[in-house]
Every structure is written in C-alpha cells, then in structure tokens.
Design an enzyme around this catalytic site. Structure first.
Site, mmCIF file in Angstrom:
data_model
loop_
_atom_site.group_PDB
_atom_site.id
_atom_site.type_symbol
_atom_site.label_atom_id
_atom_site.label_comp_id
_atom_site.label_asym_id
_atom_site.label_seq_id
_atom_site.Cartn_x
_atom_site.Cartn_y
_atom_site.Cartn_z
ATOM 1 N N LYS A 265 1.017 -1.640 -0.445
ATOM 2 C CA LYS A 265 0.126 -0.228 -0.621
ATOM 3 C C LYS A 265 0.704 0.853 0.143
ATOM 4 O O LYS A 265 1.614 1.889 0.687
ATOM 5 C CB LYS A 265 -1.112 -0.120 0.880
ATOM 6 C CG LYS A 265 -1.678 1.220 1.612
ATOM 7 C CD LYS A 265 -2.606 1.342 2.588
ATOM 8 C CE LYS A 265 -3.484 2.698 3.329
ATOM 9 N NZ LYS A 265 -4.012 2.705 4.019
ATOM 10 N N LYS A 277 -9.789 12.607 8.133
ATOM 11 C CA LYS A 277 -9.343 12.243 9.489
ATOM 12 C C LYS A 277 -9.278 13.589 10.874
ATOM 13 O O LYS A 277 -9.510 14.731 10.295
ATOM 14 C CB LYS A 277 -7.974 11.602 9.811
ATOM 15 C CG LYS A 277 -7.773 10.499 9.092
ATOM 16 C CD LYS A 277 -6.582 9.569 8.662
ATOM 17 C CE LYS A 277 -6.404 8.299 8.027
ATOM 18 N NZ LYS A 277 -7.122 7.287 9.207
ATOM 19 N N ASP A 288 1.550 6.391 5.718
ATOM 20 C CA ASP A 288 0.452 5.357 4.842
ATOM 21 C C ASP A 288 1.366 4.787 3.618
ATOM 22 O O ASP A 288 0.148 3.562 3.515
ATOM 23 C CB ASP A 288 -0.260 6.107 5.019
ATOM 24 C CG ASP A 288 -1.684 5.255 5.045
ATOM 25 O OD1 ASP A 288 -2.014 4.143 6.058
ATOM 26 O OD2 ASP A 288 -3.031 5.881 4.033
ATOM 27 N N GLU A 349 -9.641 3.646 1.788
ATOM 28 C CA GLU A 349 -8.524 3.534 0.562
ATOM 29 C C GLU A 349 -7.541 2.887 0.188
ATOM 30 O O GLU A 349 -7.669 2.859 -0.695
ATOM 31 C CB GLU A 349 -7.873 5.229 0.455
ATOM 32 C CG GLU A 349 -6.456 5.709 0.681
ATOM 33 C CD GLU A 349 -6.832 5.154 2.420
ATOM 34 O OE1 GLU A 349 -7.552 5.776 3.451
ATOM 35 O OE2 GLU A 349 -5.391 4.901 3.177
ATOM 36 N N ARG A 351 -7.459 -0.177 0.450
ATOM 37 C CA ARG A 351 -8.353 -1.903 0.188
ATOM 38 C C ARG A 351 -8.826 -1.614 -1.186
ATOM 39 O O ARG A 351 -9.078 -1.946 -1.406
ATOM 40 C CB ARG A 351 -9.423 -2.031 1.059
ATOM 41 C CG ARG A 351 -10.204 -1.049 1.363
ATOM 42 C CD ARG A 351 -11.412 -1.509 2.165
ATOM 43 N NE ARG A 351 -11.207 -0.493 3.370
ATOM 44 C CZ ARG A 351 -11.881 -1.371 4.696
ATOM 45 N NH1 ARG A 351 -12.526 -1.568 4.891
ATOM 46 N NH2 ARG A 351 -11.300 -0.666 5.881
HETATM 47 N N1 BES Z 1 -4.488 4.078 7.115
HETATM 48 C C1 BES Z 1 -5.560 3.515 7.611
HETATM 49 C C2 BES Z 1 -5.495 2.776 8.649
HETATM 50 C C3 BES Z 1 -3.939 3.386 9.394
HETATM 51 C C4 BES Z 1 -5.083 3.915 11.220
HETATM 52 C C5 BES Z 1 -3.022 2.968 9.803
HETATM 53 C C6 BES Z 1 -3.880 4.304 12.317
HETATM 54 C C7 BES Z 1 -2.547 3.107 11.187
HETATM 55 C C8 BES Z 1 -2.591 3.651 12.090
HETATM 56 C C9 BES Z 1 -7.014 3.584 6.878
HETATM 57 O O1 BES Z 1 -6.143 4.050 5.654
HETATM 58 C C10 BES Z 1 -8.054 4.431 7.430
HETATM 59 O O2 BES Z 1 -7.901 5.637 7.681
HETATM 60 N N2 BES Z 1 -8.985 3.077 7.867
HETATM 61 C C11 BES Z 1 -10.181 3.361 8.404
HETATM 62 C C12 BES Z 1 -11.071 2.661 7.850
HETATM 63 C C13 BES Z 1 -12.557 2.664 8.460
HETATM 64 C C14 BES Z 1 -12.975 3.889 7.783
HETATM 65 C C15 BES Z 1 -13.010 1.777 7.668
HETATM 66 C C16 BES Z 1 -9.694 3.020 9.904
HETATM 67 O O3 BES Z 1 -8.907 2.381 10.340
HETATM 68 O O4 BES Z 1 -10.046 3.490 10.615
HETATM 69 ZN ZN ZN Z 2 -4.951 4.642 5.088
HETATM 70 ZN ZN ZN Z 3 -7.661 5.828 5.297
#
Ligand code: BES
Ligand code: ZN
Ligand code: ZN
Length: 499
Positions: A265, A277, A288, A349, A351
């Site tokens: 990724k 966020k 990321d 994003e 996935r």
């Molecule tokens: N990049 C984030 C996941 C992440 C969170 C990585 C904390 C490292 C530390 C990912 O893209 C994301 O934002 N995922 C969301 C998914 C949700 C919207 C279903 C999440 O985990 O909150």
């Molecule tokens: Zn992410």
């Molecule tokens: Zn994200």
C-alpha cells in the site's frame, strides 16, 4: 559505518571504547569480560559486587581505563539472564550499547561478538545479529536537521579464536544487507509527504532498483486509465499529486514461469479524503506508504542476496486528499476486473488501491500474492504495538510467515478469515462496498481484499500496529520501524530454498 572483523585480544585493541557483555547474576566474569576485568585491576567485579553492574538487559556501564588499556573506555553491556538469551537480545544489546557510546562521542568502537563465546548460538548468527542491531539501532533520520551530530564510523568485532573470520564476515555481510534494507524502508516512511509524493516514491524505487539490479516499470495516470484501474484513480482523484503504479521485478530463477506477487500500500499521505480524519495525530499518516516502503526495501535486499526465486512487486501509489475533484461517499468506482465498489468512507482507501493491484497480480499469474498495508486502525486496536497481524488462506504460508517473523524478531500474529463477514460489505447499488461494521474492522477489510483475491494463495499483512514507534527501544528508533522488511526477506529466502 564500517564493520570489521579482527582476531586477537580485546584488551589490546585500540578504539574509543571496547565493549563486552555480562549476563545477569554473574559475579566473576569470564571470557573477554574477565580479561578486561583483570586488565582493569578487578574494577568490573568490584562494581558487580557493589551492585552497580547487574548485567540486566539494556544496562550499559562505561568505565574509564586511564591508561590501563590502549582504549580509554570499557563498556560493560548487560545481556539479561543467560537462560533467556537469544539472537534478538544480541541485536538489542548491540543497538542500545552503540547508541550509548555514540552519545559519549565515540567514533571507533571495538566489541566482542555478543553470544558467540557461549553455547547454543552459532558465532556466524551472532555476528549477523550484531551487525543487524548496529545498523538498525544507529539509524537516524537526519535529512532535515541542519546541525551535525557525532557518529560511529567504525565497529571492530574482535574474536579471540583464529579461523572464524570467514564465518563471521559472512554473518556481518548478511546482517548488514538486512538492516540496510530496513533503513531504506525507514527512510521512505519517515520522509514527509510534501517530499515523498507518489512520483518521488516511484523515482526512489527506480534508483534502488538500479542499485540492486532489478527491472523497474512506472505507470502514470494515462497508463492507469488505459489499464482501467478505476479504484486507484478514484483514490487519487482529490489530490493535485498524480498517482503512480510501480512494478519491480526480480528474476532469480529465470527458467521458471512461476513468480510471487509482493504488493504494498503506497498512500503517501492519508488525510482520509472527504471522510476527513481528525487533526490529532494526522501527521502520522505520512507513513501510510509503509507497506510500499517494506516491499521496495525487500526487493532491494533480494537483488543484493540473489536467491533462486522470481518476485514481482506491484505498488499502487496515491495521495488521499479532499478537494472539489475528490471521490465522495456514495460514489461508485470500477476496479480493473470490472467489479464495482461503492465508496462508503473515503478513508478506507488502502483496500481500494490494493484491489486494482490484486486484479493485476492475478492476471500476471503471480502466486502467492502477499500484500502489505497499514490498512486498519482496528488492527492496531486489536494487537497494540508489539505485533503485526496477518491473514492467509494457505496453511503452509501461515507457518512460513510465522517462522520468517521469528527469524527477524518481528512478531507476527495470525488472524482468521471469516467468510460470513462478506455480508457486512454487500452493497445495495454496487458489487461490494468498501466498509463493513465497526466491530471486526480488520477482518472485514481482509474480506474486502479476498473478494478480489478469490482462490489465489494469499497473505495479507496489516501492519497498522507496528509501522511506527514513539520512542527508541532496542533496535527500534523513534519513527518508522521498517517492519516487516526482514520478515518478507526471510519468507522469500525460505520459499527460494524450497524451490
Ligand atoms: N491508513 C489508515 C489505517 C491506519 C490507522 C494506519 C492508524 C495506521 C494507523 C486507513 O486508511 C484507514 O483510515 N482506515 C480506516 C478504515 C475505516 C474508515 C473503515 C480506519 O481504520 O479507521
Ligand atoms: Zn490509509
Ligand atoms: Zn484511510
């Protein structure tokens, strides 16, 4: 830093400091530590008796020699309990002690190879672990610091017994490649997003590919449109930074048509997009692309180690930003295989971009597909900072991933694939949606990827718990960890061995 092997007597070596280890509970040190103690008129054993030196893990005691030895300082390094000793303790002890001596301004350090003199561990493995610990532990990200700092320029590993040099040298060489790969991943992940754009990541991948003798191909928005990579384009749509798709190839078994797919990724910044966020901690989302960083770094290591195996790395790279052109919740994207995805949350994003990469990996016939991603906060909540989660539909790969993690000292923990959760990601209007329920978020994310993977042998590594550490600890230095670079390299080496 140069790492040299020297046969001889540690009490006679000239350096700014000489190091030797001590196990917890030992009252009268033997081996090199004993020799140093005698040269120091028993200072070490006296300090042990007075309770000032305990031999505990992480303990470093610096003694000034005032002319009793050619070197001005002796560092006694705690190795913990002998019965709990391991290669990971060798790595950590090397990292902690060398950081300590660097702070004191030592630029040339001589040391015994921790663990090499005692039973149980192979001297070559100890030398490798020591080199790994030294190179990883002394890592700093100093590109944007304008003030100079002292560094350790030379590490001399001193071995008393003659005839071991070649084995030790080989260990050091391997340890150095593994650790330098980790530091390559760290450099990429620590780089701020205003510098490390998708285009810049592609450029750096190209430079590293050249250095390691890998093939490299890079696609921009035009090629992505031609390739119908609508999910990746959808994620990139809000950013003024155009996306890239990076392909790296290592062919160590040219006569074989088979190849492994390594996917990373590469979100160079994840603002969340329109599903923005919160501000708190958002700066961490420059990391990321840590999955991509580990993939690029392990490809570099493969090129240096040249095992008999074929590996193709696919890295979708984009910046996830909100803007007038950004993908919105409710939008529907079409992935490369023609399947449609309803975007419920633009922050899910990773996935999406991996979906297009998985489709392409399957078209290329790559198997197994191994994807590495900072995919879900849910995984970080589940495991905390000490383990990386993974999923696989292949029992043999499960065992190999666990073993590879163990070898590098990167703890891996298997999560279940739960087919029932496919229900959570059913969409009313498209083939699938990109978000499931709040509970089991890491598992439904894996289930989303599995929708594209189908029956291909597959490993999904969710490294969101471990991409970053908030303080120095053993081989880890505050900032990007470079995990799971060594796990990937050990995994691919073990797969090469099995043919
Ligand atoms: N990049 C984030 C996941 C992440 C969170 C990585 C904390 C490292 C530390 C990912 O893209 C994301 O934002 N995922 C969301 C998914 C949700 C919207 C279903 C999440 O985990 O909150
Ligand atoms: Zn992410
Ligand atoms: Zn994200």
């Amino acid at each position: 830093m140069e790492i040299r092997i020297q046969t001889g007597d540690i009490t006679q070596v000239q350096a700014k400091a000489v190091m030797a280890g001590l196990f917890e509970g030992v009252k009268t040190p033997g081996g090199a530590t004993g020799a140093l103690d005698r040269a120091l008129d028993g200072i070490i054993s006296r300090l042990i008796e007075e309770g000032e030196i305990k031999g505990k893990e992480g303990e470093v005691t610096v003694i000034h020699t005032f002319g009793r030895l050619p070197s001005p300082r002796v560092a006694v390094v705690g190795l913990g309990k002998q019965e709990e000793f391991s290669l990971q303790k060798v790595r950590d002890a090397a990292a902690v002690s060398l950081r300590h001596l660097r702070r004191l301004g030592a630029d040339v350090v001589a040391s015994v190879v921790f663990g090499a003199g005692i039973g149980g561990l192979q001297p070559q493995d100890c030398a490798q672990a020591m080199a790994e610990g030294a190179v990883m532990g002394l890592y700093r990200f100093r590109r944007y610091k304008t003030e100079e700092e002292g560094e350790i320029k030379e590490l001399i590993m001193v071995e008393t017994e003659a005839g071991k040099e070649e084995a030790l040298r080989q260990g050091v060489e391997r340890g150095r490649i593994l650790a330098e790969a980790v530091n390559i991943a760290r450099d990429l992940a620590n780089e701020p997003a205003n510098v490390l754009t998708p285009a810049e990541m592609a450029q750096r991948a190209q430079t590293l590919a050249q250095d390691a003798g890998l093939e490299c191909q890079i696609w921009g928005p035009e090629e992505l449109k031609e390739m119908n990579m609508g999910a990746l384009l959808g994620v990139a749509a809000g950013s003024s930074q155009p996306p890239r798709f990076i392909i790296l190839r290592y062919r160590g078994r040219p006569e074989s048509p088979q190849g492994i797919g390594l996917l990373g990724k590469g979100i160079t910044f994840d603002s969340g997009g329109i599903s923005l966020k919160p501000a708190q901690g958002m700066e961490e989302m420059k990391g990321d692309m840590s999955g991509a960083a580990a993939v690029i770094a392990s490809m570099w290591a493969l090129g240096k180690l040249r095992p008999p195996i074929n590996v193709t790395a696919l890295i979708p790279a984009a910046e996830n930003m909100p803007s007038g052109s950004a993908t919105k919740p409710g939008d529907i994207l079409r992935a490369r295989n023609g399947k449609t995805i309803e975007v419920i949350n633009t922050d899910a994003e990773g996935r999406l971009i991996l979906a297009d990469a998985i489709c392409y990996a399957r078209e290329l016939g790559l198997a197994p597909i191994i994807d590495v991603a900072t995919l879900t906060g849910a995984m970080a909540v589940a495991l905390g900072p000490a383990a990386t989660g993974f999923f696989t539909n292949d029992e043999d790969m499960a065992r190999k991933v666990l073993e590879a993690g163990e070898r590098g000292g990167e703890r891996m923990w298997r999560f279940p694939i739960i087919a029932e959760y496919r229900e959570m990601i059913k969409s009313d209007v498209a083939d699938i949606k990109n978000v499931g329920d709040r509970y089991g978020g890491a598992i439904s994310a894996a289930e989303f990827l599995r929708f594209f993977v189908e029956d291909t042998p597959w490993v999904h590594i969710d490294m969101a718990p471990t991409d970053n550490v908030d303080r120095d600890k053993g081989i880890w230095v505050k900032g990007a960890t470079g995990i799971p670079t060594r796990t990937l390299v050990h995994l691919l080496l073990s797969m090469a061995q099995e043919g």
